[in-house]
Design a protein around this motif. Structure first.
Motif, PDB file in Angstrom:
ATOM      1  N   GLY A  84       0.793  -1.216   0.000  1.00  0.00           N
ATOM      2  CA  GLY A  84       0.000   0.000   0.000  1.00  0.00           C
ATOM      3  C   GLY A  84       0.826   1.267   0.000  1.00  0.00           C
ATOM      4  O   GLY A  84       0.574   2.193  -0.775  1.00  0.00           O
ATOM      5  N   VAL A  85       1.842   1.323   0.855  1.00  0.00           N
ATOM      6  CA  VAL A  85       2.640   2.549   0.944  1.00  0.00           C
ATOM      7  C   VAL A  85       3.463   2.757  -0.322  1.00  0.00           C
ATOM      8  O   VAL A  85       3.765   3.893  -0.703  1.00  0.00           O
ATOM      9  CB  VAL A  85       3.534   2.546   2.207  1.00  0.00           C
ATOM     10  CG1 VAL A  85       4.649   1.499   2.118  1.00  0.00           C
ATOM     11  CG2 VAL A  85       4.119   3.927   2.464  1.00  0.00           C
ATOM     12  N   SER A  86       3.779   1.685  -1.032  1.00  0.00           N
ATOM     13  CA  SER A  86       4.570   1.817  -2.259  1.00  0.00           C
ATOM     14  C   SER A  86       3.724   2.266  -3.454  1.00  0.00           C
ATOM     15  O   SER A  86       4.271   2.793  -4.427  1.00  0.00           O
ATOM     16  CB  SER A  86       5.259   0.490  -2.592  1.00  0.00           C
ATOM     17  OG  SER A  86       4.346  -0.460  -3.114  1.00  0.00           O
ATOM     18  N   ARG A  87       2.413   2.053  -3.384  1.00  0.00           N
ATOM     19  CA  ARG A  87       1.552   2.373  -4.529  1.00  0.00           C
ATOM     20  C   ARG A  87       0.597   3.526  -4.244  1.00  0.00           C
ATOM     21  O   ARG A  87      -0.152   3.938  -5.127  1.00  0.00           O
ATOM     22  CB  ARG A  87       0.722   1.139  -4.923  1.00  0.00           C
ATOM     23  CG  ARG A  87      -0.382   0.767  -3.926  1.00  0.00           C
ATOM     24  CD  ARG A  87      -1.190  -0.439  -4.414  1.00  0.00           C
ATOM     25  NE  ARG A  87      -2.254  -0.785  -3.486  1.00  0.00           N
ATOM     26  CZ  ARG A  87      -3.491  -0.280  -3.545  1.00  0.00           C
ATOM     27  NH1 ARG A  87      -3.824   0.590  -4.487  1.00  0.00           N
ATOM     28  NH2 ARG A  87      -4.400  -0.652  -2.663  1.00  0.00           N
ATOM     29  N   VAL A  88       0.603   4.054  -3.016  1.00  0.00           N
ATOM     30  CA  VAL A  88      -0.449   4.986  -2.617  1.00  0.00           C
ATOM     31  C   VAL A  88      -0.441   6.264  -3.449  1.00  0.00           C
ATOM     32  O   VAL A  88      -1.496   6.868  -3.686  1.00  0.00           O
ATOM     33  CB  VAL A  88      -0.357   5.303  -1.106  1.00  0.00           C
ATOM     34  CG1 VAL A  88       0.882   6.129  -0.782  1.00  0.00           C
ATOM     35  CG2 VAL A  88      -1.616   6.015  -0.621  1.00  0.00           C
ATOM     36  N   TRP A  89       0.733   6.687  -3.923  1.00  0.00           N
ATOM     37  CA  TRP A  89       0.747   7.911  -4.717  1.00  0.00           C
ATOM     38  C   TRP A  89       0.031   7.710  -6.049  1.00  0.00           C
ATOM     39  O   TRP A  89      -0.920   8.411  -6.375  1.00  0.00           O
ATOM     40  CB  TRP A  89       2.180   8.405  -4.950  1.00  0.00           C
ATOM     41  CG  TRP A  89       2.227   9.434  -6.043  1.00  0.00           C
ATOM     42  CD1 TRP A  89       2.711   9.285  -7.308  1.00  0.00           C
ATOM     43  CD2 TRP A  89       1.702  10.765  -5.991  1.00  0.00           C
ATOM     44  NE1 TRP A  89       2.535  10.428  -8.040  1.00  0.00           N
ATOM     45  CE2 TRP A  89       1.913  11.360  -7.261  1.00  0.00           C
ATOM     46  CE3 TRP A  89       1.059  11.512  -4.999  1.00  0.00           C
ATOM     47  CZ2 TRP A  89       1.508  12.647  -7.559  1.00  0.00           C
ATOM     48  CZ3 TRP A  89       0.664  12.808  -5.304  1.00  0.00           C
ATOM     49  CH2 TRP A  89       0.895  13.364  -6.563  1.00  0.00           C
ATOM     50  N   GLN A  90       0.504   6.737  -6.852  1.00  0.00           N
ATOM     51  CA  GLN A  90      -0.024   6.599  -8.211  1.00  0.00           C
ATOM     52  C   GLN A  90      -1.448   6.061  -8.237  1.00  0.00           C
ATOM     53  O   GLN A  90      -2.200   6.342  -9.182  1.00  0.00           O
ATOM     54  CB  GLN A  90       0.888   5.722  -9.077  1.00  0.00           C
ATOM     55  CG  GLN A  90       1.075   4.295  -8.610  1.00  0.00           C
ATOM     56  CD  GLN A  90       2.303   4.124  -7.733  1.00  0.00           C
ATOM     57  OE1 GLN A  90       2.632   4.988  -6.935  1.00  0.00           O
ATOM     58  NE2 GLN A  90       2.989   3.001  -7.894  1.00  0.00           N
ATOM     59  N   ASP A  91      -1.848   5.271  -7.230  1.00  0.00           N
ATOM     60  CA  ASP A  91      -3.186   4.690  -7.232  1.00  0.00           C
ATOM     61  C   ASP A  91      -4.206   5.531  -6.475  1.00  0.00           C
ATOM     62  O   ASP A  91      -5.411   5.266  -6.583  1.00  0.00           O
ATOM     63  CB  ASP A  91      -3.162   3.286  -6.604  1.00  0.00           C
ATOM     64  CG  ASP A  91      -2.478   2.257  -7.496  1.00  0.00           C
ATOM     65  OD1 ASP A  91      -2.220   2.576  -8.670  1.00  0.00           O
ATOM     66  OD2 ASP A  91      -2.203   1.149  -7.009  1.00  0.00           O
ATOM     67  N   PHE A  92      -3.743   6.524  -5.704  1.00  0.00           N
ATOM     68  CA  PHE A  92      -4.676   7.159  -4.770  1.00  0.00           C
ATOM     69  C   PHE A  92      -4.401   8.641  -4.545  1.00  0.00           C
ATOM     70  O   PHE A  92      -5.211   9.498  -4.880  1.00  0.00           O
ATOM     71  CB  PHE A  92      -4.626   6.390  -3.446  1.00  0.00           C
ATOM     72  CG  PHE A  92      -5.726   6.706  -2.486  1.00  0.00           C
ATOM     73  CD1 PHE A  92      -7.025   6.281  -2.720  1.00  0.00           C
ATOM     74  CD2 PHE A  92      -5.461   7.404  -1.321  1.00  0.00           C
ATOM     75  CE1 PHE A  92      -8.042   6.570  -1.820  1.00  0.00           C
ATOM     76  CE2 PHE A  92      -6.467   7.694  -0.420  1.00  0.00           C
ATOM     77  CZ  PHE A  92      -7.768   7.272  -0.671  1.00  0.00           C
ATOM     78  N   LEU A  93      -3.235   8.968  -4.002  1.00  0.00           N
ATOM     79  CA  LEU A  93      -2.992  10.346  -3.581  1.00  0.00           C
ATOM     80  C   LEU A  93      -2.922  11.326  -4.739  1.00  0.00           C
ATOM     81  O   LEU A  93      -3.184  12.521  -4.568  1.00  0.00           O
ATOM     82  CB  LEU A  93      -1.703  10.429  -2.748  1.00  0.00           C
ATOM     83  CG  LEU A  93      -1.776   9.835  -1.341  1.00  0.00           C
ATOM     84  CD1 LEU A  93      -0.431   9.948  -0.652  1.00  0.00           C
ATOM     85  CD2 LEU A  93      -2.862  10.510  -0.514  1.00  0.00           C
ATOM     86  N   MET A  94      -2.575  10.854  -5.927  1.00  0.00           N
ATOM     87  CA  MET A  94      -2.516  11.758  -7.073  1.00  0.00           C
ATOM     88  C   MET A  94      -3.885  12.348  -7.394  1.00  0.00           C
ATOM     89  O   MET A  94      -3.987  13.392  -8.041  1.00  0.00           O
ATOM     90  CB  MET A  94      -1.941  11.049  -8.294  1.00  0.00           C
ATOM     91  CG  MET A  94      -2.784   9.929  -8.850  1.00  0.00           C
ATOM     92  SD  MET A  94      -2.044   9.164 -10.324  1.00  0.00           S
ATOM     93  CE  MET A  94      -2.262  10.476 -11.526  1.00  0.00           C
ATOM     94  N   TYR A  95      -4.954  11.714  -6.891  1.00  0.00           N
ATOM     95  CA  TYR A  95      -6.312  12.229  -7.100  1.00  0.00           C
ATOM     96  C   TYR A  95      -6.745  13.187  -5.989  1.00  0.00           C
ATOM     97  O   TYR A  95      -7.869  13.659  -5.992  1.00  0.00           O
ATOM     98  CB  TYR A  95      -7.301  11.071  -7.224  1.00  0.00           C
ATOM     99  CG  TYR A  95      -6.935  10.117  -8.333  1.00  0.00           C
ATOM    100  CD1 TYR A  95      -7.097  10.472  -9.666  1.00  0.00           C
ATOM    101  CD2 TYR A  95      -6.386   8.871  -8.056  1.00  0.00           C
ATOM    102  CE1 TYR A  95      -6.741   9.611 -10.697  1.00  0.00           C
ATOM    103  CE2 TYR A  95      -6.025   8.000  -9.070  1.00  0.00           C
ATOM    104  CZ  TYR A  95      -6.207   8.374 -10.382  1.00  0.00           C
ATOM    105  OH  TYR A  95      -5.837   7.510 -11.404  1.00  0.00           O
TER     106      TYR A  95
END
Length: 364
Positions: free
Chosen positions: A76-87
């Motif tokens: 989760g912490v490795s993907r949270v930017w591209q899958d979530f926080l960028m929105y």
């Protein structure tokens, strides 16, 4: 609600009351993804999103769901930017309390407490400084989750939380609900189970809403509680690195979204296929596919050319619910330097075996 800080949630509610635009986000595993709900609109996440829409009719809301089944806070912490926080979510419900239990290489609460803290900090420091609410789902068949270690992090950061172990599971044990009413498989809520999970969350939100105009102490991010090596984790796929290929092939097929997991990795189809990375990090993990369609190839991993630092990754998955994005930790709190990571497909002499699929490296 003692020692919890509601400043960010109250601020979001005030903005919603004034008719502003907000994004309500949910990040976690299969329950957040909506597994076992007959339609997505009946999962707990969408029901909570609906609460916001009905509670604040003047506002404009967007729905954001970053759940992926069978994944933990390390991924989760490795993907949270591209899958979530960028929105740029304004409100985040965070759910990993039934997923942070097992791991091939580590498998202890201290490890997942650290990856979970990294995820919490990554979200709290997002561009819009979102409000975070921790959700503790539970395995209804076993009564297990890791809420103690997650909520210790939550308490450190003053985050509100809602626990299904302390509410629905206890109500089930007391005879108010049967397990079959809450879940068909013992873990994933039914439509009724999702409705009840949402009700616990919206009950807390309703309490906060009643006091949303009351002043709250400004939220200040504390120093980390753990060693916090994972806050800035990076997920490395074919888009971020150019390893040396000795038989492995690049999977360049385009991803269709965050649930399209098994894309943009590297494929080893036969014995002796090798791939070599040189990456700087102090924490290293390999993410690979475990396939329900057997037999499947295995691979050997060697770190820094040291025969004593060797791991065997088995591509065969013994469960039946679908292929798994497995993570093997090969370095935790090691020396920060450029490390050599070699992966070689083993000669298992399997006929028609599923190729070995290396999804990514997770570095911190």
């Amino acid at each position: 609600m003692q020692n919890e800080n509601f400043a960010r949630l109250k601020n979001c509610m005030r903005r919603a009351e004034k008719g502003e635009t907000l994004t309500i986000g949910f990040f976690g595993g299969s329950v957040t993804q909506g597994c076992a709900a007959t339609v997505h609109e009946k999962c707990y996440a969408y029901r909570v999103f609906d609460w916001w829409r009905h509670a604040f009719p003047k506002a404009e809301f967007s729905y954001l769901n970053g759940g992926i089944g069978g994944t933990d806070s390390h991924f989760g912490v490795s993907r949270v930017w591209q899958d979530f926080l960028m929105y740029q979510p304004d409100v985040v419900v965070l759910d990993f309390s039934v997923n942070d239990i097992t791991n091939d290489s580590i498998g202890n609460d201290a490890f997942f407490q650290e990856t979970y803290e990294g995820l919490v900090r990554r979200i709290l420091t997002g561009r819009k400084q979102p409000a975070v609410l921790i959700l503790n789902n539970v395995d209804y068949a076993k009564g297990t989750n890791v809420q103690d270690c997650h909520n210790e992090i939550g308490a450190w950061y003053g985050l509100p939380h809602v626990s299904m172990k302390d509410t629905l599971y206890e109500q089930m044990k007391a005879g108010r609900y049967t397990q079959e009413q809450l879940t068909e498989d013992g873990l994933h809520p039914s439509d009724q189970g999702h409705e009840l999970v949402a009700a616990e969350i919206t009950s807390l939100l309703g309490q906060i809403r009643q006091h949303m105009w009351e002043e709250e102490q400004e939220y200040i991010l504390p120093e980390p509680m753990t060693a916090n090596a994972y806050e800035n984790s990076r997920r490395i796929t074919i888009r971020e690195t150019l390893p040396q290929l000795c038989g492995f092939q690049i999977d360049a097929e385009e991803k269709t979204g965050h649930l399209d997991l098994f894309k943009n990795g590297w494929i080893g189809r036969k014995a002796k296929d090798r791939i070599l990375f040189e990456e700087e990090a102090s924490c290293i993990a390999l993410q690979y596919r475990k396939s329900v369609a057997g037999p499947a190839l295995r691979a050997k991993v060697i770190l820094d050319d040291d025969p004593a630092s060797t791991w065997i990754l088995d591509g065969k998955f013994e469960e039946d619910w679908g292929d798994s994005a497995q993570i093997a930790v090969i370095l935790h709190h090691g020396e920060r330097k450029k490390h050599r990571i070699e992966v070689e497909v083993l000669d298992d002499q399997l006929t028609g075996a599923v190729p070995f699929y290396l999804m990514s490296l997770i570095l911190a």
